[in-house]
Design a protein around this motif. Structure first.
Motif, PDB file in Angstrom:
ATOM      1  N   TYR A   1       0.890  -1.172   0.000  1.00  0.00           N
ATOM      2  CA  TYR A   1       0.000   0.000   0.000  1.00  0.00           C
ATOM      3  C   TYR A   1       0.912   1.201   0.000  1.00  0.00           C
ATOM      4  O   TYR A   1       1.482   1.547   1.029  1.00  0.00           O
ATOM      5  CB  TYR A   1      -0.869   0.034   1.261  1.00  0.00           C
ATOM      6  CG  TYR A   1      -2.070  -0.868   1.231  1.00  0.00           C
ATOM      7  CD1 TYR A   1      -3.026  -0.741   0.220  1.00  0.00           C
ATOM      8  CD2 TYR A   1      -2.276  -1.820   2.217  1.00  0.00           C
ATOM      9  CE1 TYR A   1      -4.146  -1.556   0.200  1.00  0.00           C
ATOM     10  CE2 TYR A   1      -3.393  -2.629   2.200  1.00  0.00           C
ATOM     11  CZ  TYR A   1      -4.315  -2.500   1.190  1.00  0.00           C
ATOM     12  OH  TYR A   1      -5.418  -3.297   1.173  1.00  0.00           O
TER      13      TYR A   1
ATOM     14  N   PHE B   1       4.140   0.904   1.985  1.00  0.00           N
ATOM     15  CA  PHE B   1       3.987  -0.068   3.064  1.00  0.00           C
ATOM     16  C   PHE B   1       3.853  -1.479   2.500  1.00  0.00           C
ATOM     17  O   PHE B   1       2.932  -1.779   1.737  1.00  0.00           O
ATOM     18  CB  PHE B   1       2.766   0.327   3.898  1.00  0.00           C
ATOM     19  CG  PHE B   1       2.447  -0.651   4.985  1.00  0.00           C
ATOM     20  CD1 PHE B   1       3.414  -1.055   5.891  1.00  0.00           C
ATOM     21  CD2 PHE B   1       1.161  -1.170   5.112  1.00  0.00           C
ATOM     22  CE1 PHE B   1       3.119  -1.954   6.896  1.00  0.00           C
ATOM     23  CE2 PHE B   1       0.856  -2.071   6.115  1.00  0.00           C
ATOM     24  CZ  PHE B   1       1.846  -2.458   7.000  1.00  0.00           C
TER      25      PHE B   1
ATOM     26  N   VAL C   1       2.650  -4.677   2.661  1.00  0.00           N
ATOM     27  CA  VAL C   1       1.634  -5.281   3.510  1.00  0.00           C
ATOM     28  C   VAL C   1       1.610  -6.806   3.404  1.00  0.00           C
ATOM     29  O   VAL C   1       1.381  -7.484   4.406  1.00  0.00           O
ATOM     30  CB  VAL C   1       0.249  -4.650   3.247  1.00  0.00           C
ATOM     31  CG1 VAL C   1      -0.079  -4.652   1.782  1.00  0.00           C
ATOM     32  CG2 VAL C   1      -0.840  -5.340   4.027  1.00  0.00           C
TER      33      VAL C   1
ATOM     34  N   PRO D   1      -2.973 -11.740  14.241  1.00  0.00           N
ATOM     35  CA  PRO D   1      -3.327 -10.485  14.911  1.00  0.00           C
ATOM     36  C   PRO D   1      -3.893  -9.449  13.943  1.00  0.00           C
ATOM     37  O   PRO D   1      -3.742  -9.566  12.726  1.00  0.00           O
ATOM     38  CB  PRO D   1      -1.994 -10.011  15.507  1.00  0.00           C
ATOM     39  CG  PRO D   1      -0.940 -10.803  14.845  1.00  0.00           C
ATOM     40  CD  PRO D   1      -1.552 -12.055  14.336  1.00  0.00           C
ATOM     41  N   SER D   2      -4.566  -8.472  14.507  1.00  0.00           N
ATOM     42  CA  SER D   2      -5.152  -7.401  13.700  1.00  0.00           C
ATOM     43  C   SER D   2      -4.065  -6.684  12.904  1.00  0.00           C
ATOM     44  O   SER D   2      -2.983  -6.432  13.408  1.00  0.00           O
ATOM     45  CB  SER D   2      -5.856  -6.414  14.627  1.00  0.00           C
ATOM     46  OG  SER D   2      -6.426  -5.402  13.858  1.00  0.00           O
ATOM     47  N   GLY D   3      -4.346  -6.405  11.652  1.00  0.00           N
ATOM     48  CA  GLY D   3      -3.396  -5.688  10.817  1.00  0.00           C
ATOM     49  C   GLY D   3      -2.345  -6.582  10.212  1.00  0.00           C
ATOM     50  O   GLY D   3      -1.396  -6.109   9.585  1.00  0.00           O
ATOM     51  N   SER D   4      -2.493  -7.899  10.356  1.00  0.00           N
ATOM     52  CA  SER D   4      -1.450  -8.778   9.842  1.00  0.00           C
ATOM     53  C   SER D   4      -1.609  -9.035   8.340  1.00  0.00           C
ATOM     54  O   SER D   4      -0.738  -9.658   7.737  1.00  0.00           O
ATOM     55  CB  SER D   4      -1.478 -10.105  10.601  1.00  0.00           C
ATOM     56  OG  SER D   4      -2.759 -10.673  10.526  1.00  0.00           O
ATOM     57  N   GLY D   5      -2.699  -8.597   7.744  1.00  0.00           N
ATOM     58  CA  GLY D   5      -2.857  -8.737   6.296  1.00  0.00           C
ATOM     59  C   GLY D   5      -3.774  -9.869   5.881  1.00  0.00           C
ATOM     60  O   GLY D   5      -3.799 -10.248   4.705  1.00  0.00           O
ATOM     61  N   LYS D   6      -4.550 -10.405   6.813  1.00  0.00           N
ATOM     62  CA  LYS D   6      -5.450 -11.520   6.471  1.00  0.00           C
ATOM     63  C   LYS D   6      -6.481 -11.083   5.434  1.00  0.00           C
ATOM     64  O   LYS D   6      -6.665 -11.737   4.402  1.00  0.00           O
ATOM     65  CB  LYS D   6      -6.187 -12.003   7.741  1.00  0.00           C
ATOM     66  CG  LYS D   6      -5.275 -12.324   8.910  1.00  0.00           C
ATOM     67  CD  LYS D   6      -6.054 -12.738  10.129  1.00  0.00           C
ATOM     68  CE  LYS D   6      -6.968 -11.671  10.708  1.00  0.00           C
ATOM     69  NZ  LYS D   6      -6.303 -10.537  11.336  1.00  0.00           N
ATOM     70  N   SER D   7      -7.166  -9.961   5.736  1.00  0.00           N
ATOM     71  CA  SER D   7      -8.179  -9.483   4.793  1.00  0.00           C
ATOM     72  C   SER D   7      -7.546  -9.186   3.447  1.00  0.00           C
ATOM     73  O   SER D   7      -8.058  -9.577   2.399  1.00  0.00           O
ATOM     74  CB  SER D   7      -8.828  -8.207   5.314  1.00  0.00           C
ATOM     75  OG  SER D   7      -9.429  -8.441   6.545  1.00  0.00           O
ATOM     76  N   THR D   8      -6.423  -8.493   3.483  1.00  0.00           N
ATOM     77  CA  THR D   8      -5.779  -8.111   2.240  1.00  0.00           C
ATOM     78  C   THR D   8      -5.474  -9.343   1.401  1.00  0.00           C
ATOM     79  O   THR D   8      -5.693  -9.346   0.193  1.00  0.00           O
ATOM     80  CB  THR D   8      -4.484  -7.333   2.539  1.00  0.00           C
ATOM     81  OG1 THR D   8      -4.780  -6.311   3.485  1.00  0.00           O
ATOM     82  CG2 THR D   8      -3.914  -6.723   1.284  1.00  0.00           C
TER      83      THR D   8
ATOM     84  N   GLU E   1     -14.027 -12.584   8.260  1.00  0.00           N
ATOM     85  CA  GLU E   1     -14.604 -12.380   9.579  1.00  0.00           C
ATOM     86  C   GLU E   1     -16.131 -12.296   9.520  1.00  0.00           C
ATOM     87  O   GLU E   1     -16.716 -11.299   9.926  1.00  0.00           O
ATOM     88  CB  GLU E   1     -14.030 -11.103  10.201  1.00  0.00           C
ATOM     89  CG  GLU E   1     -12.515 -11.104  10.162  1.00  0.00           C
ATOM     90  CD  GLU E   1     -11.902 -10.263  11.265  1.00  0.00           C
ATOM     91  OE1 GLU E   1     -12.592 -10.038  12.265  1.00  0.00           O
ATOM     92  OE2 GLU E   1     -10.747  -9.851  11.120  1.00  0.00           O
TER      93      GLU E   1
HETATM   94  N1  LIG Z   1      -6.438   0.788   1.731  1.00  0.00           N
HETATM   95  C1  LIG Z   1      -5.349   0.737   2.529  1.00  0.00           C
HETATM   96  N2  LIG Z   1      -4.383   1.652   2.410  1.00  0.00           N
HETATM   97  C2  LIG Z   1      -3.273   1.599   3.202  1.00  0.00           C
HETATM   98  N3  LIG Z   1      -3.066   0.674   4.130  1.00  0.00           N
HETATM   99  C3  LIG Z   1      -3.989  -0.278   4.316  1.00  0.00           C
HETATM  100  C4  LIG Z   1      -5.198  -0.300   3.522  1.00  0.00           C
HETATM  101  N4  LIG Z   1      -5.947  -1.332   3.927  1.00  0.00           N
HETATM  102  C5  LIG Z   1      -5.248  -1.945   4.913  1.00  0.00           C
HETATM  103  N5  LIG Z   1      -4.078  -1.312   5.155  1.00  0.00           N
HETATM  104  C6  LIG Z   1      -3.061  -1.738   6.112  1.00  0.00           C
HETATM  105  O1  LIG Z   1      -2.637  -3.009   5.744  1.00  0.00           O
HETATM  106  C7  LIG Z   1      -2.437  -3.811   6.891  1.00  0.00           C
HETATM  107  C8  LIG Z   1      -3.204  -5.102   6.762  1.00  0.00           C
HETATM  108  O2  LIG Z   1      -4.596  -4.815   6.774  1.00  0.00           O
HETATM  109  P1  LIG Z   1      -5.703  -5.951   6.788  1.00  0.00           P
HETATM  110  O3  LIG Z   1      -7.019  -5.286   6.736  1.00  0.00           O
HETATM  111  O4  LIG Z   1      -5.375  -6.930   5.742  1.00  0.00           O
HETATM  112  O5  LIG Z   1      -5.483  -6.593   8.212  1.00  0.00           O
HETATM  113  P2  LIG Z   1      -6.273  -7.783   8.896  1.00  0.00           P
HETATM  114  O6  LIG Z   1      -5.289  -8.826   9.146  1.00  0.00           O
HETATM  115  O7  LIG Z   1      -7.462  -8.108   8.095  1.00  0.00           O
HETATM  116  O8  LIG Z   1      -6.701  -7.104  10.252  1.00  0.00           O
HETATM  117  P3  LIG Z   1      -8.084  -7.220  11.066  1.00  0.00           P
HETATM  118  O9  LIG Z   1      -8.027  -8.469  11.847  1.00  0.00           O
HETATM  119  O10 LIG Z   1      -8.059  -6.021  11.952  1.00  0.00           O
HETATM  120  O11 LIG Z   1      -9.189  -7.180  10.060  1.00  0.00           O
HETATM  121  C9  LIG Z   1      -2.859  -2.977   8.086  1.00  0.00           C
HETATM  122  O12 LIG Z   1      -1.678  -2.510   8.712  1.00  0.00           O
HETATM  123  C10 LIG Z   1      -3.627  -1.849   7.516  1.00  0.00           C
HETATM  124  O13 LIG Z   1      -3.377  -0.685   8.249  1.00  0.00           O
END
Ligand SMILES: Nc1ncnc2c1ncn2[C@@H]1O[C@H](COP(=O)(O)OP(=O)(O)OP(=O)(O)O)[C@@H](O)[C@H]1O
Ligand SMILES: [Mg+2]
Lengths: 454, 265
Positions: B34, B37, B39, B58-65, B185
């Motif tokens: 991103y 960053f 990710v 953990p939150s922010g680890s990139g699972k959703s991405t 989720e």
């Molecule tokens: N559109 C975006 N632009 C910039 N950074 C992003 C964007 N979307 C997510 N991030 C960053 O990418 C990282 C991974 O985000 P992601 O949503 O994949 O986390 P996650 O593992 O799904 O977390 P959660 O459990 O909180 O849903 C996070 O640090 C987030 O801040």
């Protein structure tokens, strides 16, 4: 058994009674809405407030009375309704000093049709009646085939109206039409081929654009061909059109053109493609930055300098184009406001199901965004409807222009109250149409909102 | 890290669910940024048809991405992703094809509030698959029955409870007859009593052999249904294993810490 017995069984029905008289009816209304603000004398400050409220109430009642009685005196009591024998209309009105109704009656035709020739008035009437039927049909919720009628009103009706009003039979070479038709068909064909994968990925991405432009060209040629058919109608130049006819033509063209154009511009402004986005921004900011008067003036005075000297480009048509582009820029911003209110999740929901960009827009995003901005859209429509009066400065006589610059210039009718009467009637007619639009939009908003709000 | 052998099928209910050798998703050296960053870092993952994979971390680890890259809601910048043998590139036709084969359920359901439940379910089949309206409605009713809310078909999403909405979202995806389902989720916006009804629906789906990738912190679900659990941290796949091993015998320190945090209290 103890002395605390909670057990209870109802043995007789409690009667149903009307609510006590102090919770409904006119007396209650008065108490709730008017008296409640001025019946508190419990402290000096509250007493002062109550007294002030009383004074204000008396004052507003008095001024309302003054306005209404003044109006009634002018319009009815002192109004002239018929002309006595042997007196001119102007003199009769001067005598009474009130509203000059015979003047309105004498100029009614001018106000509704302008200088449209007498034997051809039926054509305008047909256009008016079709419009009224069409709108009533679409607005009336229980009418059958509303969608079909609505579609006809947006496609067939403008064509019919154009032919009836102008007489049709436009000149124009069939050769040129043929060439454009062939080009349109060719583009359409390229689009279909690109869809099938001919020409590789680069072409494939533009297949939609090819089909759209090709289809549009063919459509324009078709409409042009219909316009050049000879129906045996007497041609009527647009310079003879006037009054309500011009008001309607300008306003309805602006309204009907501005919504789709505005939607396209709003989508363009939010597009991922830099070129599309930039063109949309430039277009919107240009037209929003220029006053409508300037647009009309430019279209009528300046444009001829840029066109070849012998091109004939109808003045009304130029005004129509100017108004349509002008209002679509405003509409674009209204629609964009709605688009921005739709969350990212809605796009992702659509995307994850495999809907294309245009399907997402048409089926998911726009239906929600447009409902949100109905008040803004109707606001623009109402503003546009009233702005049509500005065509006066390029010598087109709309409803207001017909009264102000034509009817009131008639030496036969020069008298002190003709002007006031004329303006009141014009104001009232504008108000009726604008108020109608406003009420309809509120009803529609309520109906569409109910669908998905708890 | 090598894939856990799915063939040595664990006991109980999971034994009924077959995993084939056919590859459904192949992610190779995938990286995503991103802006500056980084990710997702060097993601390698092979998903076989019929697998039920739970992704946690953990939150922010990139699972959703990561799972959003699989149907191109997010674009990756390096490496390759192949879904059902189609590589994800900028080619819109391929993207649309993959999206219509891959269903997705979101944390906030993303139902279309202006359409009824039935219309939500028939929209994509009618416009994307060009199924006749009547047939699409029959299919939709079939899946609404499956998620046990056929009587809500004429209502609007705003009139349903969260759990019902999520089940509608699942039915809506199923109406496209997807070969793979992604869940991000799906239960974390729900009240506890509604979580069960959604998980039950998902378990049923798994038993029918759907290929599923599910981001969730419902460890009970993972133990009951998953044949593989993936742990992500800081944009990398840190550990993956068969659920029993993963929970009883985590290898990496980060996994141990994570598990102690979510299971510990
Ligand atoms: N559109 C975006 N632009 C910039 N950074 C992003 C964007 N979307 C997510 N991030 C960053 O990418 C990282 C991974 O985000 P992601 O949503 O994949 O986390 P996650 O593992 O799904 O977390 P959660 O459990 O909180 O849903 C996070 O640090 C987030 O801040
Ligand atoms: Mg997430």
């Amino acid at each position: 058994m103890t002395d605390r017995n909670f057990a209870y069984v109802r043995t007789e029905e409690a009667p149903r009674m009307p609510p006590p008289s102090d919770t409904h009816g006119p007396v209650h209304w008065l108490k709730e809405n008017i008296l409640s603000t001025m019946n508190d004398f419990s402290s000096p400050a509250k007493t002062v407030k109550s007294v002030v409220m009383m004074l204000l109430t008396v004052l507003s009642v008095l001024s309302a009375y003054a306005v209404i009685s003044g109006m009634l005196t002018f319009l009815v009591v002192n109004g002239t309704f018929s002309i006595p024998e042997g007196v001119s209309g102007a003199d009769a009105c001067r005598e009474n000093g009130g509203a000059c109704w015979p003047f309105i009656a004498a100029k009614m035709r001018l106000m509704i049709y302008g200088a449209y020739p007498g034997e051809e008035l039926w054509r305008v009437d047909v256009v008016y009646v079709l419009l009224a039927i069409g709108i009533a049909w679409v607005v009336w919720e229980k009418a059958p085939a509303r969608g079909l009628v609505g579609a006809l009103m947006l496609t067939a009706y403008p064509i019919v109206a154009f032919i009836l009003l102008t007489g049709g039979a436009l000149e124009g070479s069939w050769g040129a039409k043929g060439v454009w038709a062939v080009i349109g068909l060719a583009l359409f064909g390229v689009g279909i081929a690109a869809d099938k994968g001919v020409g590789g990925e680069a072409l494939n991405a533009f297949s939609g654009a090819f089909k759209a432009i090709g289809g549009l060209l063919v459509g324009i040629v078709l409409v042009g061909a219909i316009f050049s058919i000879e129906f045996g109608l007497e041609p009527v130049r647009t310079s003879l059109w006037g009054g309500l006819l011009v008001t309607f033509v300008v306003a309805l063209t602006g309204i009907v053109a501005s919504l789709p154009l505005g939607i396209v511009l709003a989508l363009g402004r939010r597009s991922q493609l830099p070129v599309v986005r930039m063109l949309s921004v430039i277009f919107i900011e240009f037209w929003r930055g220029v006053p409508l008067i300037t647009v009309l003036f430019m279209s009528s005075v300046m444009l001829p300098f840029f066109l070849p000297p012998d091109t004939e480009f109808d003045k009304l048509l130029r005004a129509l184009i100017g108004v349509a582009l002008f209002s679509s820029a405003y509409m674009a911003e209204v629609v964009r406001g709605g688009l921005q209110a739709i969350g990212k999740g809605q796009y992702e929901g659509g995307m994850s199901l495999g809907l294309s960009y245009w399907q997402q827009m048409r089926l998911i995003i726009l239906p929600q965004a447009l409902v949100l901005v109905i008040p803004g859209i109707v606001n623009s429509f109402i503003a546009l409807f009233k702005d049509t009066t500005l065509v006066l400065i390029i010598g087109l006589f709309d409803l207001l222009g017909a009264v102000q610059n034509q009817a009131l210039k008639d030496p036969e009718w020069i008298n002190p109250t003709a002007g006031t009467t004329g303006y009141i009637v014009v104001a009232f007619m504008f108000w009726v149409f604008c108020f109608g639009m406003s009420r309809y939009s509120q009803a529609m908003e309520r109906k569409l909102y109910r669908g998905h709000k708890r | 890290m090598t894939d856990v052998s799915a063939a040595e099928a664990p006991s109980d209910r999971r034994s009924k669910m077959q995993v084939s050798d056919e590859v459904a998703i192949q992610i190779t050296n995938m990286n995503k940024w991103y802006g500056d960053f980084h990710v997702l870092r060097d993601i390698n993952l092979t998903v076989y048809r019929g697998e039920r994979i739970v992704i946690c971390g953990p939150s922010g680890s990139g699972k959703s991405t990561m799972i959003r890259c699989i149907n191109r809601l997010e674009e990756h910048q390096k490496g390759t992703i192949e879904v059902e043998g189609i590589e994800l590139t900028n080619d819109l036709k391929n993207i649309d094809r993959i999206r219509s084969e891959v269903g997705m359920c979101f944390q906030h359901f993303n139902l279309f509030p202006h359409l009824t439940i039935l219309e939500n379910c028939t929209l994509a089949p009618i416009w994307v698959r060009k199924v006749p309206k009547k047939e699409a409605e029959d299919t939709a009713m079939h899946f609404l029955e499956k998620v046990k809310i056929p009587d809500q078909a004429k209502k609007y999403p705003g009139q349903l409870s969260g759990g019902q909405q999520q089940r509608v979202a699942i039915a809506r995806s199923l109406c496209m007859k997807p070969r793979i389902m992604l869940f991000d989720e799906p239960t974390s916006a729900l009240d506890p009593e509604m979580i069960k009804e959604v998980l039950d629906t998902m378990i049923e789906l798994a038993e029918e052999g759907m290929t599923m990738l599910c981001v969730t912190h419902e460890m009970g679900f993972a133990q009951a249904v998953a044949n593989r659990v993936i742990f992500m941290d800081a944009g990398q796949i840190v550990e993956q294993n068969e659920p029993k091993e993963f929970f009883n015998n985590p290898q990496s320190e980060r996994t141990q810490l994570f598990l102690s945090q979510i299971l510990g209290h």
